[in-house]
Design an enzyme around this catalytic site. Sequence first.
Site, PDB file in Angstrom:
ATOM      1  N   LYS A   1      -9.611  12.887  -3.094  1.00  0.00           N
ATOM      2  CA  LYS A   1     -10.383  12.129  -2.171  1.00  0.00           C
ATOM      3  C   LYS A   1     -10.433  12.229  -0.788  1.00  0.00           C
ATOM      4  O   LYS A   1      -9.295  12.366  -0.445  1.00  0.00           O
ATOM      5  CB  LYS A   1     -10.125  10.644  -2.790  1.00  0.00           C
ATOM      6  CG  LYS A   1     -10.694   9.504  -1.846  1.00  0.00           C
ATOM      7  CD  LYS A   1     -10.126   8.295  -2.223  1.00  0.00           C
ATOM      8  CE  LYS A   1      -9.503   7.433  -1.223  1.00  0.00           C
ATOM      9  NZ  LYS A   1      -9.109   6.177  -1.325  1.00  0.00           N
TER      10      LYS A   1
ATOM     11  N   GLY B   1     -15.119  -0.880  -3.246  1.00  0.00           N
ATOM     12  CA  GLY B   1     -15.565  -0.082  -4.584  1.00  0.00           C
ATOM     13  C   GLY B   1     -15.763   1.097  -4.367  1.00  0.00           C
ATOM     14  O   GLY B   1     -15.994   1.818  -5.668  1.00  0.00           O
TER      15      GLY B   1
ATOM     16  N   HIS C   1       0.846  -1.240   0.130  1.00  0.00           N
ATOM     17  CA  HIS C   1       0.074   0.061  -0.124  1.00  0.00           C
ATOM     18  C   HIS C   1       1.006   1.237   0.066  1.00  0.00           C
ATOM     19  O   HIS C   1       0.559   2.274  -0.591  1.00  0.00           O
ATOM     20  CB  HIS C   1      -1.036  -0.274   1.398  1.00  0.00           C
ATOM     21  CG  HIS C   1      -1.927   1.007   1.386  1.00  0.00           C
ATOM     22  ND1 HIS C   1      -2.732   1.382   0.336  1.00  0.00           N
ATOM     23  CD2 HIS C   1      -2.152   2.054   2.284  1.00  0.00           C
ATOM     24  CE1 HIS C   1      -3.356   2.594   0.690  1.00  0.00           C
ATOM     25  NE2 HIS C   1      -2.894   3.032   1.883  1.00  0.00           N
TER      26      HIS C   1
END
Length: 311
Positions: free
Chosen positions: A193, A224, A131
Amino acid sequence: MTDRIVVFSGTSNRPLAARIASHLGQALGEVEITRFGNDNTFVRVLENVREADVFVVQTSCPPVNDHVMELLILIDALKRASARRITAVLPYYPYVRSDKKDAPRIPITARLVADLLVAAGANRVLTMDLHAPQIQGFFTIPTDQLEALPLLCDAVASLGLRDLVVVAGDVGRANFARDYAHRLDAGLALGDKKRVGDHVEVYDIIGDVGAKHAVIVEDEIATGGTIAATASLLRRRGARSVYVTATHAIFAPRAPMALDAVGIDGIYVTDTVPLHPDCTPARTEVVSVGALFAEAIRRIHGGESVSSLFR
Ligand code: R5P
């Protein structure tokens, strides 16, 4: 060390482990993994591994904690069976998103997993698309991180689309997305975001996406939510089509509904995590990383460069 490579698999992703072994021209090592009536995991290695170069494949997927414990027990059994070197092959690293203390009194579980692997007896780690790259610093043993980027770029390139723009889901993905954009000779855009609790808001897309074929690039897709919010905004900003690439297809049960609702044109993922038909969104294509892991294992065993696979 003997010249033997032996690849063992936990129960999390045997199909991928079998593909890796088959690319190395061999069968998986024989092991018995069972549960006692008291829910304790029991492992017995069924072949001689004395002085062998052993690779244990175990990915992170539900039940995550059981798979982590099984991996630790398997490593312990191999160490006690006198394997010369044990490499934990973790296609999707467990607890990878728990990598910083960004709130008071919370753990850094990715670091805890790294310490547990070493305590169990792992000598090396082989993983893919962490990540955050700095997670490699959690390890006190050598760690190789593979990239799915070349395989996923090839999948997108095979569409033969012009006027591509690569979109990073958030600013943290910018470097990752830039590498995709260079390789695909595409423009670059960034999503602004914010995750609010379990909900994702994408406030803006920075960059020119009008009349372009957008490719959102992610390390993983879980609910998702990130992709759905980014794709909706891309469509409102005039993108002609929206494609997605992600290394790790976690696909939580609500992912198909979230992604199918926004009508993604194509989703390219790898097999680091096994897919379940009920949780797989429409138009999902799987690109196998089996050959890449096999080649990395061959190079680790032979003392060759792994990073040169990506240059
Ligand atoms: C987060 O920083 C990751 O890069 C992904 O954006 C995230 O894991 C995707 O999760 P979800 O699919 O639940 O939005």
